[in-house]
Design a protein around this motif. Structure first.
Motif, PDB file in Angstrom:
ATOM      1  N   LYS A 395      42.509  34.400  27.753  1.00 16.11           N
ATOM      2  CA  LYS A 395      43.519  33.386  27.299  1.00 16.11           C
ATOM      3  C   LYS A 395      43.572  33.626  25.731  1.00 16.11           C
ATOM      4  O   LYS A 395      44.723  32.968  25.246  1.00 16.11           O
ATOM      5  CB  LYS A 395      42.528  32.232  27.432  1.00 16.11           C
ATOM      6  N   ALA A 396      42.470  34.240  25.242  1.00 17.89           N
ATOM      7  CA  ALA A 396      42.786  34.742  23.701  1.00 17.89           C
ATOM      8  C   ALA A 396      44.128  35.709  23.610  1.00 17.89           C
ATOM      9  O   ALA A 396      44.949  35.414  22.777  1.00 17.89           O
ATOM     10  CB  ALA A 396      41.594  35.351  23.014  1.00 17.89           C
ATOM     11  N   HIS A 397      44.315  36.394  24.382  1.00 20.61           N
ATOM     12  CA  HIS A 397      45.468  37.228  24.490  1.00 20.61           C
ATOM     13  C   HIS A 397      46.753  36.453  24.760  1.00 20.61           C
ATOM     14  O   HIS A 397      47.710  36.746  23.950  1.00 20.61           O
ATOM     15  CB  HIS A 397      45.383  38.204  25.763  1.00 20.61           C
ATOM     16  N   GLU A 398      46.673  35.605  25.594  1.00 16.75           N
ATOM     17  CA  GLU A 398      47.856  34.696  25.955  1.00 16.75           C
ATOM     18  C   GLU A 398      48.143  33.855  24.737  1.00 16.75           C
ATOM     19  O   GLU A 398      49.254  33.856  24.169  1.00 16.75           O
ATOM     20  CB  GLU A 398      47.720  33.715  27.054  1.00 16.75           C
ATOM     21  N   GLN A 399      47.178  33.260  23.950  1.00 20.86           N
ATOM     22  CA  GLN A 399      47.419  32.327  22.904  1.00 20.86           C
ATOM     23  C   GLN A 399      47.823  33.135  21.792  1.00 20.86           C
ATOM     24  O   GLN A 399      48.676  32.756  21.099  1.00 20.86           O
ATOM     25  CB  GLN A 399      46.191  31.572  22.789  1.00 20.86           C
ATOM     26  N   GLY A 400      47.218  34.318  21.398  1.00 21.68           N
ATOM     27  CA  GLY A 400      47.650  35.037  20.330  1.00 21.68           C
ATOM     28  C   GLY A 400      49.177  35.455  20.403  1.00 21.68           C
ATOM     29  O   GLY A 400      49.913  35.439  19.592  1.00 21.68           O
ATOM     30  N   ALA A 401      49.577  35.906  21.905  1.00 15.84           N
ATOM     31  CA  ALA A 401      50.766  36.468  21.952  1.00 15.84           C
ATOM     32  C   ALA A 401      51.936  35.118  22.052  1.00 15.84           C
ATOM     33  O   ALA A 401      52.880  35.342  21.268  1.00 15.84           O
ATOM     34  CB  ALA A 401      51.008  36.819  23.555  1.00 15.84           C
ATOM     35  N   ALA A 621      27.750  44.848  16.444  1.00 16.01           N
ATOM     36  CA  ALA A 621      28.878  45.617  16.068  1.00 16.01           C
ATOM     37  C   ALA A 621      29.814  45.132  16.924  1.00 16.01           C
ATOM     38  O   ALA A 621      30.037  45.085  18.191  1.00 16.01           O
ATOM     39  CB  ALA A 621      28.558  46.948  16.196  1.00 16.01           C
ATOM     40  N   ALA A 622      31.150  44.866  16.458  1.00 14.37           N
ATOM     41  CA  ALA A 622      32.159  44.415  17.391  1.00 14.37           C
ATOM     42  C   ALA A 622      33.640  45.112  16.815  1.00 14.37           C
ATOM     43  O   ALA A 622      33.673  45.319  15.664  1.00 14.37           O
ATOM     44  CB  ALA A 622      32.342  42.760  17.241  1.00 14.37           C
ATOM     45  N   PRO A 623      34.561  44.985  17.762  1.00 10.89           N
ATOM     46  CA  PRO A 623      35.635  45.537  17.180  1.00 10.89           C
ATOM     47  C   PRO A 623      36.647  44.301  16.996  1.00 10.89           C
ATOM     48  O   PRO A 623      38.193  44.423  17.000  1.00 10.89           O
ATOM     49  CB  PRO A 623      36.470  46.355  18.553  1.00 10.89           C
ATOM     50  N   PHE A 624      36.301  43.166  16.768  1.00  7.04           N
ATOM     51  CA  PHE A 624      37.149  42.104  16.443  1.00  7.04           C
ATOM     52  C   PHE A 624      36.709  41.180  15.305  1.00  7.04           C
ATOM     53  O   PHE A 624      35.374  41.286  15.080  1.00  7.04           O
ATOM     54  CB  PHE A 624      37.322  41.128  17.629  1.00  7.04           C
ATOM     55  N   LEU A 625      37.417  40.598  14.669  1.00  8.80           N
ATOM     56  CA  LEU A 625      36.826  39.803  13.653  1.00  8.80           C
ATOM     57  C   LEU A 625      36.799  38.215  13.772  1.00  8.80           C
ATOM     58  O   LEU A 625      37.222  37.811  14.988  1.00  8.80           O
ATOM     59  CB  LEU A 625      37.792  39.813  12.368  1.00  8.80           C
ATOM     60  N   ASP A 626      36.364  37.548  13.011  1.00  8.32           N
ATOM     61  CA  ASP A 626      36.208  35.905  13.096  1.00  8.32           C
ATOM     62  C   ASP A 626      37.251  35.323  12.526  1.00  8.32           C
ATOM     63  O   ASP A 626      37.355  35.397  11.130  1.00  8.32           O
ATOM     64  CB  ASP A 626      35.019  35.468  12.690  1.00  8.32           C
ATOM     65  N   PRO A 627      38.475  34.825  12.907  1.00 12.34           N
ATOM     66  CA  PRO A 627      39.721  34.567  12.350  1.00 12.34           C
ATOM     67  C   PRO A 627      39.379  33.338  11.407  1.00 12.34           C
ATOM     68  O   PRO A 627      40.170  32.968  10.357  1.00 12.34           O
ATOM     69  CB  PRO A 627      40.632  34.231  13.376  1.00 12.34           C
ATOM     70  N   THR A 638      45.161  28.005  11.353  1.00 11.96           N
ATOM     71  CA  THR A 638      45.940  26.720  11.177  1.00 11.96           C
ATOM     72  C   THR A 638      46.823  26.407  12.300  1.00 11.96           C
ATOM     73  O   THR A 638      47.015  25.624  12.669  1.00 11.96           O
ATOM     74  CB  THR A 638      46.408  26.531   9.751  1.00 11.96           C
ATOM     75  N   ALA A 639      48.074  27.536  12.196  1.00 12.40           N
ATOM     76  CA  ALA A 639      48.774  27.400  13.394  1.00 12.40           C
ATOM     77  C   ALA A 639      48.158  27.297  14.834  1.00 12.40           C
ATOM     78  O   ALA A 639      48.740  26.835  15.665  1.00 12.40           O
ATOM     79  CB  ALA A 639      49.546  28.943  13.356  1.00 12.40           C
ATOM     80  N   HIS A 640      47.134  27.926  15.118  1.00 12.42           N
ATOM     81  CA  HIS A 640      46.644  27.833  16.266  1.00 12.42           C
ATOM     82  C   HIS A 640      46.212  26.560  16.742  1.00 12.42           C
ATOM     83  O   HIS A 640      46.282  26.039  17.743  1.00 12.42           O
ATOM     84  CB  HIS A 640      45.398  29.094  16.254  1.00 12.42           C
ATOM     85  N   ARG A 641      45.335  25.844  15.576  1.00 13.50           N
ATOM     86  CA  ARG A 641      44.813  24.688  15.845  1.00 13.50           C
ATOM     87  C   ARG A 641      46.047  23.518  16.085  1.00 13.50           C
ATOM     88  O   ARG A 641      45.989  22.737  16.983  1.00 13.50           O
ATOM     89  CB  ARG A 641      44.081  24.198  14.654  1.00 13.50           C
ATOM     90  N   GLU A 642      47.020  23.943  15.315  1.00 17.85           N
ATOM     91  CA  GLU A 642      48.368  22.816  15.747  1.00 17.85           C
ATOM     92  C   GLU A 642      49.190  23.021  16.937  1.00 17.85           C
ATOM     93  O   GLU A 642      49.441  22.027  17.595  1.00 17.85           O
ATOM     94  CB  GLU A 642      49.335  23.346  14.289  1.00 17.85           C
ATOM     95  N   ARG A 643      48.914  24.297  17.503  1.00 19.70           N
ATOM     96  CA  ARG A 643      49.597  24.779  18.849  1.00 19.70           C
ATOM     97  C   ARG A 643      48.702  24.328  19.834  1.00 19.70           C
ATOM     98  O   ARG A 643      48.958  23.837  21.105  1.00 19.70           O
ATOM     99  CB  ARG A 643      49.870  26.009  18.807  1.00 19.70           C
ATOM    100  N   PHE A 644      47.401  24.579  19.661  1.00 21.90           N
ATOM    101  CA  PHE A 644      46.615  24.314  20.972  1.00 21.90           C
ATOM    102  C   PHE A 644      45.569  23.376  20.752  1.00 21.90           C
ATOM    103  O   PHE A 644      44.052  23.442  20.937  1.00 21.90           O
ATOM    104  CB  PHE A 644      45.725  25.539  21.083  1.00 21.90           C
ATOM    105  N   ASP A 645      46.105  21.878  20.446  1.00 21.59           N
ATOM    106  CA  ASP A 645      45.245  20.609  20.592  1.00 21.59           C
ATOM    107  C   ASP A 645      44.077  20.703  19.514  1.00 21.59           C
ATOM    108  O   ASP A 645      42.999  20.201  19.943  1.00 21.59           O
ATOM    109  CB  ASP A 645      44.863  20.420  21.904  1.00 21.59           C
ATOM    110  N   GLY A 646      43.971  21.411  18.314  1.00 21.79           N
ATOM    111  CA  GLY A 646      42.830  21.428  17.413  1.00 21.79           C
ATOM    112  C   GLY A 646      41.863  22.487  17.695  1.00 21.79           C
ATOM    113  O   GLY A 646      40.980  22.482  16.897  1.00 21.79           O
ATOM    114  N   ALA A 647      42.204  23.257  18.654  1.00 25.32           N
ATOM    115  CA  ALA A 647      41.192  24.330  19.054  1.00 25.32           C
ATOM    116  C   ALA A 647      41.107  25.555  18.141  1.00 25.32           C
ATOM    117  O   ALA A 647      42.167  26.020  17.780  1.00 25.32           O
ATOM    118  CB  ALA A 647      41.435  24.884  20.507  1.00 25.32           C
TER     119      ALA A 647
END
Length: 731
Positions: A395-401, A621-627, A638-647
């Motif tokens: 779902k992270a893939h879908e939302q980012g795309a 150790a991880a290959p992703f950051l905390d946005p 900010t754009a993610h929260r606006e698009r996906f109901d504050g998530a």
């Protein structure tokens, strides 16, 4: 097409240069105009070779032999200056791709195309042999595709069967993978017309399958296979297999003659559909670029000023020194007017290596483009696990795309709009194969973001390779795929050793570390532990232990006691969340007070739930950051929260956003007129994208698009806390 360099001449002979088509070790190929305005490809020998008597003799022979062959399927020679300094020759120019380039950009050719290709090249070789010559270098890069048929080019090593070699005994002349066993022996003896038939068989097998019949590898290995092993013709159409196998017989006497090949192939003359649509469109775009070139006014030059011979009466070509007067063969039947509008035909490009970077012409000033209208719509897809065990990552893939597509489509004046197709494989490899086949069959889809699961990636990468469909991987990191379509936007898992070592050496200042590889995680765990031990070697004591997949609660208690007894001040466990939680509890019970580290495989809520208070202090150790914690990703969050109901954005969402915009940038650089799947695969290796999470660009030495996107997290206060980038840790 590339612009001329300041060091390039303005003209060669009587040809005005327009740009560079390619460059190789032996010389440079330019696009030029003849005095009469026709386009020509002019090959100029590098100065380092121009003074070599043996090379000049070979070049002069190329000019003579090219002028002796009369065939509608062989590149016509327009002129040459073999005695000039530097030597040069000019051929007619056609914007069609080589067979090698067409297969790379558009995939293997269909059966009809292979049959027509074989028929016409057999006719061309028949004409070459009738002139008393053997080509000796029939390969995909030396055959160009035009709408009315192929063109054979490059007579650089052609000579009479009994001619004197210009190289020493034991030297192999030709291209490994496409030369005959008698050429592979390097003696120069016994190389006649059957040698060209063998090479033609290799070329047709490659055109039909995309694979060399004697495989890849070092030249020496390929030469040995060519001489002693049978060809791999898997994928060749059934009705062509026996014929190609006959062409590839080790005994030259048993190979068919070119006339027999023509009869056996029984191909009808090229019609409107001899080439697949993707190749036709490629020719059309290159033809359009050629037609858009500036017109150079005819220039009259004295032959004495240039060293060139006087113009022929027609004013189109220089006389060819040392060659007989050539009477042009009757041109082949013209394709329909509709077909001609799609692309120009005739002639060929004689190249010494490299390909024409044609899309440079597509990137010129777009302010002079066609009047505004509906933007073309290009399609990318997300292939992810949306409903299975890896649903959170999918779902992270879908939302980012989706956010990336919205960003592209919001840009005013952008060349195209994006459409997004989303497919769920549920984390099941069989279902992933079905999804891949559906996306590969959908010609609208130009690239795939995903799959999100490693097992599913293993299952589908070959399907996407056959379809030449770029597969942009955001989360999988276990396997180093060799398929060209695979775009690895994150470091491989064994690179996780770098942040582990940084934390152990700089923060923990370890003197003795135990490295535990969980067999339940497969080779990944052992690889990470091995890399970590190698990096720490010589500085601290390291012990590497494998934890059996069957180890249960009691076994972890024993393991924890062993860690305590070893006197280690740090323990690294590469495992999933459930088994990492078991070790966390066991270490706490055993009284271990040293540092405890893991990898992103355990960086999940399940670890916190199972380990409870015993999770406190663990570092991952991880290959992703905390946005939520990086300034560069603040607007995205900010754009993610606006698009996906504050998530809040989940891990991997920002990385997928970057991956999608990386594809969008490659499409922009390619130009909407140049969009084909294979062209995009190649363009992704040229594109450099500086995103909100990382810089993406191809590193050939590492076969990766990014090596440095590595981060650290820790457990504090009952939750995961972002500790930052590896680059910040090692400063």
């Amino acid at each position: 097409m590339q612009p001329l360099l300041p060091s390039d001449p303005a003209r060669v002979g009587r040809h005005r240069l327009l740009g560079r088509l390619g460059a190789g070790g032996m010389g440079v190929v330019y696009l030029a105009r003849t005095p009469g305005g026709a386009l020509a490809a002019v090959k100029v020998v590098r100065a380092a070779y121009a003074d070599d008597p043996a090379f000049r003799a070979r070049f002069a022979r190329e000019v003579r032999t090219a002028g002796r062959v009369r065939s509608p399927w062989v590149v016509p020679l327009l002129g040459a200056g073999p005695e000039d300094r530097p030597p040069w020759l000019a051929t007619a120019y056609v914007p069609g791709p080589s067979v090698a380039e067409a297969v790379e950009l558009c995939g293997p050719l269909p059966r009809r195309s292979v049959a027509v290709l074989g028929t016409r090249l057999a006719e061309a070789l028949g004409d070459v042999h009738a002139a008393g010559l053997v080509h000796r270098d029939v390969k995909p890069g030396n055959v160009l595709l035009a709408l009315d048929g192929p063109r054979l080019i490059d007579f650089g090593i052609a000579r009479e069967p009994a001619g004197t070699a210009l190289t020493g005994t034991g030297t192999v002349v030709g291209s490994p993978g496409f030369l005959s066993p008698e050429q592979a022996r390097g003696t120069g003896a016994g190389i006649g017309p059957p040698s060209d038939v063998f090479s033609l068989g290799c070329l047709l097998a490659f055109a039909a399958t995309g694979n060399r019949p004697f495989g890849d590898g070092s030249p020496a290995v390929v030469l040995v296979r060519t001489s002693y092993e049978e060809p791999d013709l898997a994928g060749v159409p059934d009705d062509l297999t026996d014929l190609l196998r006959a062409c590839l017989d080790k005994d030259p006497a048993r190979r068919p003659a070119t006339a027999d090949l023509i009869t056996a192939l029984a191909a009808s003359p090229p019609g409107e559909d001899w080439l697949p649509g993707q190749v036709v469109r490629l020719i059309a775009r290159r033809s359009a670029a050629a037609l858009a070139l500036p017109v150079v006014q005819p220039t009259v030059l004295d032959a004495a000023d240039t060293g060139a011979t006087a113009p022929d009466p027609g004013g189109e070509a220089d006389a060819v020194a040392g060659a007989p007067t050539v009477t042009r063969a009757a041109p082949p039947p013209r394709p329909s007017r509709r077909r001609l509008l799609l692309g120009a035909a005739g002639g060929a490009l004689a190249a010494t290596g490299g390909g024409a970077a044609w899309w440079a012409w597509q990137r010129r000033d777009r302010s002079a483009a066609a009047p505004p209208g509906p933007r073309p719509r290009l399609t990318v897809a997300v292939h992810a696990d949306l409903t299975g065990a890896g649903g959170a990552v999918g779902k992270a893939h879908e939302q980012g795309a989706r956010l990336a597509v919205a960003e592209v489509n919001s840009r005013t004046g952008h060349d195209f709009a994006l459409d997004l197709v989303v497919r769920d494989d549920g984390g099941a490899p069989d279902r992933a194969r079905t999804v891949a086949e559906e996306l590969a069959a959908d010609e609208r889809v130009l690239a795939v973001l995903g799959p999100s699961d490693e097992a599913c990636m293993d299952a589908v990468v070959d399907t996407y390779q056959r379809a030449l469909l770029a597969t942009v991987a955001v989360s999988p990191g276990r396997t180093r795929y060799v398929q060209r379509v695979h775009v690895a936007t994150r470091p491989q898992d064994d690179a996780l050793a770098a942040p582990l070592v940084a934390h152990l050496s700089r923060t923990v200042r370890t003197r003795h570390t135990v490295l535990l590889a969980d067999a339940a995680l497969g080779d990944t765990a052992w690889s990470v532990c091995t890399r970590t031990a190698e990096a720490l070697d010589g500085q601290v004591r390291t012990d590497r232990w494998t934890v059996a997949a069957a180890t249960g609660t009691e076994g972890f208690r024993t393991l924890a006691e062993r860690v305590v007894d070893s006197g280690a001040d740090a323990a690294v466990f590469v495992a999933g969340p459930a088994r990492a939680a078991l070790l966390a509890g066991a270490l706490a019970t055993a009284g271990f007070t040293g540092a405890r580290l893991g990898t992103h495989h355990a960086l999940a809520p399940d670890f916190l739930d199972r380990a409870g208070r015993d999770a406190e202090g663990w570092v991952f150790a991880a290959p992703f950051l905390d946005p939520l914690s990086e300034e560069s990703t603040a607007r995205f969050s900010t754009a993610h929260r606006e698009r996906f109901d504050g998530a809040d954005p989940p891990w991997y969402a920002a990385e997928t956003y970057d991956a999608a915009l990386f594809v969008a940038q490659a499409l922009t650089e390619l130009g909407t007129a140049g969009v084909e799947r294979g062209a995009l695969v190649r363009q992704l290796r040229e594109t450099r994208y500086d995103g909100i999470t990382k810089l993406l660009h191809w590193e050939a030495s590492a076969a990766s698009y990014n090596l440095n996107a590595l981060y650290l997290f820790a457990v504090a206060g009952g939750g995961f806390v972002y500790r930052g980038r590896l680059a910040d840790t090692v400063r």
